[in-house]
Design a protein around this motif. Sequence first.
Motif, short mmCIF file in Angstrom:
data_model
loop_
_atom_site.label_atom_id
_atom_site.label_comp_id
_atom_site.label_asym_id
_atom_site.label_seq_id
_atom_site.Cartn_x
_atom_site.Cartn_y
_atom_site.Cartn_z
N GLY D 223 0.81 -1.22 0.00
CA GLY D 223 0.00 0.00 0.00
C GLY D 223 0.83 1.26 0.00
N LYS D 224 2.13 1.13 -0.23
CA LYS D 224 3.02 2.32 -0.25
C LYS D 224 3.94 2.23 -1.46
N PRO D 225 4.46 3.36 -1.92
CA PRO D 225 5.44 3.31 -3.01
C PRO D 225 6.71 2.60 -2.53
N VAL D 226 7.26 1.79 -3.38
CA VAL D 226 8.46 1.03 -3.03
C VAL D 226 9.52 1.30 -4.07
N SER D 227 10.73 1.50 -3.62
CA SER D 227 11.85 1.72 -4.53
C SER D 227 12.97 0.76 -4.12
N ILE D 228 13.40 -0.08 -5.05
CA ILE D 228 14.35 -1.13 -4.70
C ILE D 228 15.66 -0.99 -5.49
N SER D 229 16.71 -1.62 -4.95
CA SER D 229 17.90 -1.88 -5.77
C SER D 229 17.78 -3.29 -6.30
N PHE D 230 17.90 -3.43 -7.61
CA PHE D 230 17.73 -4.74 -8.24
C PHE D 230 18.90 -4.98 -9.20
N THR D 231 19.64 -6.04 -8.96
CA THR D 231 20.78 -6.37 -9.82
C THR D 231 20.66 -7.77 -10.38
N PRO D 232 20.43 -7.91 -11.67
CA PRO D 232 20.41 -9.24 -12.28
C PRO D 232 21.81 -9.67 -12.71
N HIS D 233 22.03 -10.97 -12.70
CA HIS D 233 23.31 -11.55 -13.13
C HIS D 233 23.02 -12.70 -14.09
N LEU D 234 23.97 -12.99 -14.96
CA LEU D 234 23.82 -14.07 -15.93
C LEU D 234 24.56 -15.32 -15.46
N LEU D 235 23.78 -16.38 -15.25
CA LEU D 235 24.28 -17.60 -14.64
C LEU D 235 24.55 -18.64 -15.74
N PRO D 236 25.69 -19.34 -15.68
CA PRO D 236 25.96 -20.35 -16.70
C PRO D 236 25.22 -21.66 -16.44
#
Lengths: 345, 345, 345, 345
Positions: D223-236
């Motif tokens: 019910g509130k605005p959310v701001s995240i740090s999101f880091t994707p990685h490429l997995l073999p």
Amino acid sequence: MIQVAIVGASGYTGVELLRLLINHPQVEITCVTSRQNAGSPISSVFPSLLGRSDLVFDPVDVELIASRAKVIFTALPHKAAMAVVPDLLKAGCKVVDLSADYRLKDAAVYEQWYQPHTSVDLLAEAAYGLPELYREQIQEARLVANPGCYPTSVALGLAPLVQGGLIDLSSLIIDSKSGTSGAGRSAKVGSLYCEVNEGFKAYGVASHRHTPEIEQTLGQLSGKPVSISFTPHLLPVNRGILSTCYATLTDKHATGELIELYQQHYRNEPFVRVHPEGELPNVAYVRGSNYCNIGLVSDSRTGRVIVVSVIDNLLKGAASQAVQNMNLMLGLEEGCGLQDLPLFP
Amino acid sequence: MIQVAIVGASGYTGVELLRLLINHPQVEITCVTSRQNAGSPISSVFPSLLGRSDLVFDPVDVELIASRAKVIFTALPHKAAMAVVPDLLKAGCKVVDLSADYRLKDAAVYEQWYQPHTSVDLLAEAAYGLPELYREQIQEARLVANPGCYPTSVALGLAPLVQGGLIDLSSLIIDSKSGTSGAGRSAKVGSLYCEVNEGFKAYGVASHRHTPEIEQTLGQLSGKPVSISFTPHLLPVNRGILSTCYATLTDKHATGELIELYQQHYRNEPFVRVHPEGELPNVAYVRGSNYCNIGLVSDSRTGRVIVVSVIDNLLKGAASQAVQNMNLMLGLEEGCGLQDLPLFP
Amino acid sequence: MIQVAIVGASGYTGVELLRLLINHPQVEITCVTSRQNAGSPISSVFPSLLGRSDLVFDPVDVELIASRAKVIFTALPHKAAMAVVPDLLKAGCKVVDLSADYRLKDAAVYEQWYQPHTSVDLLAEAAYGLPELYREQIQEARLVANPGCYPTSVALGLAPLVQGGLIDLSSLIIDSKSGTSGAGRSAKVGSLYCEVNEGFKAYGVASHRHTPEIEQTLGQLSGKPVSISFTPHLLPVNRGILSTCYATLTDKHATGELIELYQQHYRNEPFVRVHPEGELPNVAYVRGSNYCNIGLVSDSRTGRVIVVSVIDNLLKGAASQAVQNMNLMLGLEEGCGLQDLPLFP
Amino acid sequence: MIQVAIVGASGYTGVELLRLLINHPQVEITCVTSRQNAGSPISSVFPSLLGRSDLVFDPVDVELIASRAKVIFTALPHKAAMAVVPDLLKAGCKVVDLSADYRLKDAAVYEQWYQPHTSVDLLAEAAYGLPELYREQIQEARLVANPGCYPTSVALGLAPLVQGGLIDLSSLIIDSKSGTSGAGRSAKVGSLYCEVNEGFKAYGVASHRHTPEIEQTLGQLSGKPVSISFTPHLLPVNRGILSTCYATLTDKHATGELIELYQQHYRNEPFVRVHPEGELPNVAYVRGSNYCNIGLVSDSRTGRVIVVSVIDNLLKGAASQAVQNMNLMLGLEEGCGLQDLPLFP
């Protein structure tokens, strides 16, 4: 629901039997055993099964097993298997044995490649569990010797040529490559990730124990003694066997002609697929399924035919072929519980 | 410092040449070319080289290249190579060509397996760059045709048997497996990670272009025409070729006897290592090095010998063998800049 | 030539020390030990070394070792290391210890995360072997505690921010991923190929023993106690660590500004490479080398900086950093024997 | 049998939809389209399907599709999807759209991260297809926006904490790792085997398009605005996403207490499995299945909770979740056709 047990269920073949049988519509797993894991829930040993089974590993106890189940899968090492199979049969169970103990008809050959055989009297009775070649024997068997993984890929790959008398049997060379799950789940330095990954090697050259098993089947198909060169290799993949088979053709046959022969030969077999000309199998095309895929090329330059066959070593090479055998032994539909399509990629 | 250039340096062979030559104590890279990457620093295309070179890719321009360097490595596709090599030679450069264009002595054979040949007059002059077999020609050559990766593994693996006249040449079957870097760095669906990983397949069965190259070398060694069955497979590893070679022995020889022969044959070769009896090579044992490792087994059951040889396809199968050839052409120590030990694991 | 020994040389760090030291121009390996492999040639345990060394494994015997070598690399498990290091020092040797036993300055912290410490009196003397941060202490040390693999990647990745006071230390979260060679060469089910391949998992969450080591270094750099969240993961590759570090910036700084700071900070460091803006490191860019590569992004949406650093866990995270330390201790050129470029692909 | 179509079926999500729907007991695939492969049998593009379907790829033609099927899976790139979805709805079809085009409720946010939106009027109507959170909307929807793979893993991993108000939303950091099939089947250098294998990297740091999708869902849950740090990685690996989520707890809670909360929260969810304390998920535990597995640790040293969740990115992250949504839209049993157990190893 028919009650089934898995004896020795904590290896890679064991977890595949569990996976298949949990979803099999006609059977119910009532007993699973494991020496090291007795007392543990199967989902603590195989978290992939979490929430799908409340089974707990029991120690290996023939009476207990026989009291709980009608069909028993013995997924034990050779020697350990023949220590329990006779008692399971005496107790009235049907047995699909996934070890090597009942595959070779000739005890002397077994003893030459393995160790002394302690259950010789059952060898004649045991059906060799390759349904595409021995379906009728399996249907009537109390005891089925589930074939080795390499022998399954080779026998299906060569049967049409051998039965058709199209090749010089003395020219047979089989170069096979197996995924690492074939080495089992026991802790050995040679099976460590860093030893296998980014590596590739031959092993057991001119001495692998699947050699006499392949020679027995091809000998039965041809009606003559067969002696082959067989070289297995360790492949850095989890699953899959690919066998590249070389033989000299006794007469000229074009690729298309031979493919037509194979398609005819296997036209009623639900689990053998023959690739069209110009397409060759990849272990990835059968991963997670009961299929054997076959492709071939006739080489007019050398007069040889090269047949390539692939299976999932844990499935058509072990667990799903065992379920196929069980279905036949119980009069169920042969493909019951085995309809999964290969998982790609 | 001798000035060298790499023409077509943006593929996997190119980056290996860069890696080796940046650290080579006797040479200096003065020119690298790449059609697609012209204008870019090499470290933006290959961040592994960050901080070790300020080189920028130039477009392919024969005059420019010849004005900057004395020795040229041409790492271009076949056909593209013979479009520039004659002019480089005319400009006074020495050339190590890593394509297939100057490997086959017979233009007709080349044209049968590749396409029309546009530089036939140089075929006789070109030395075939396998130092263990053709060292003297290489030392005097202006143009060296660097061998194919598969042919290198096979020629070194079979030379002692073929030269010794110990095998029936008509029985030769070669089952090879190569890491995926052999397929190059161009974007193709078949080379995608998800297509190769957890997969394994044969390809180019009875039709791979390295077949005539292998036959030419074995023919020269034996003095007779040779016709082989050769089957390459795609291995889910970055680097490495393993060739399993089958041949019928003309007389009986025990494994130990043949290994002794190999050790004698290669006793002065710094880059060929023969495994003791009971040990077989793994591609992991040569990764990152210029070595070829060889093991073998004599199978008395079938009368065949099975030879297994391994190389790093990008090194002894391409870049480091090219540097070995350059060293010979320039009168430098043959192993200069090639002392890296294999990287394991 | 300076005589060196490797104690506990049969693991993955051991074979890397062997590989580096065999080619090191200033030293000679005169003794290698291994409990299980005593009596075996090193090339039978590591066939990659075939033909490059006649060394045979000795049992662990401090007197023998000290009589043969001046510098000792102890590549033993923690606890086993501190059982031999004091005697080696007493015998006049210099020691680079690759275990955890001398890394933590506070014995109480060591005992909280490991077990009782039996060599407390040497803790003050031991230099922490991260040359980029403690070069002077290392140059004068008799005993160097070679850093852990994870702590090396994190300390180099964060040092400029921490020393510069640019981040809120209480906000530090470090998410690391390591190749499987970090788990060592002992036979464990969890390290089997089929358990690791095609898998990925976190382990040691909130409890990994490298946590206090990271906190100690960051604490020394900042002059304040530091408490971090550290989560290691097991990566299906042989080599490589990548650490993704998250911290809240105390003031706004653009990505380019921070990269400039890093490039300045490391401008004289031969083994730290900072990627330009828009480029991020890959473990493949440092494989087989002593490099640490660093990239970063400042995220204005969240006010955080994300730093990514990579090393080869067996090299900058173990063996090559140990050689770098040895070079410093002996007054040799710091990069001597460490000039290998990364192997790509 | 309900007739279904797959639009854009030649990618990895497409082949998984084919695999699932061929075996689905309530539906029949009557149309599959592919721009590049129009006219080819699906088994020539995906030989894993050999013998199991005679379907031939059609070109993309809305009228044709709508005439043949009642439910349409659109597995097209974003932008291409919204070019056909409105017409399919107008033609009376139900649509499960696997692109990003209908996931974000706010067109302005979509346009900030993607490109201009051409089908804004359908955004309000589209149900977000995460059944565990939006089951009722999905059951009544004509159009379901199938969630992104990363957002699925994160939303299920964090929902109990966010809905329970147990964490400081501003502290959320999500470090995710995805198998390479997430990059699709198009030929790009960055997706080549040799670029990915033995490598590991972060990408899209602070800029990945799944960020606003995650923020939208967590915002709705809290019910509130959310701001995240999101880091994707490429997995073999071919398949699998693992998300490691970090958040500061607003109050102290032991690990066991939080696991209890998760087990309660998901007690009626057939496809979410919560690991017992001390056990953490591995992508291998869900491979080939529709499961999301979750494990967590509460770290009293730092006051943070670390949640680890895994899915198969092609299944719960795409194809099987789409089938789960179809089942709900059609009033079928939610798990119909989705009972496959994970394939291990």
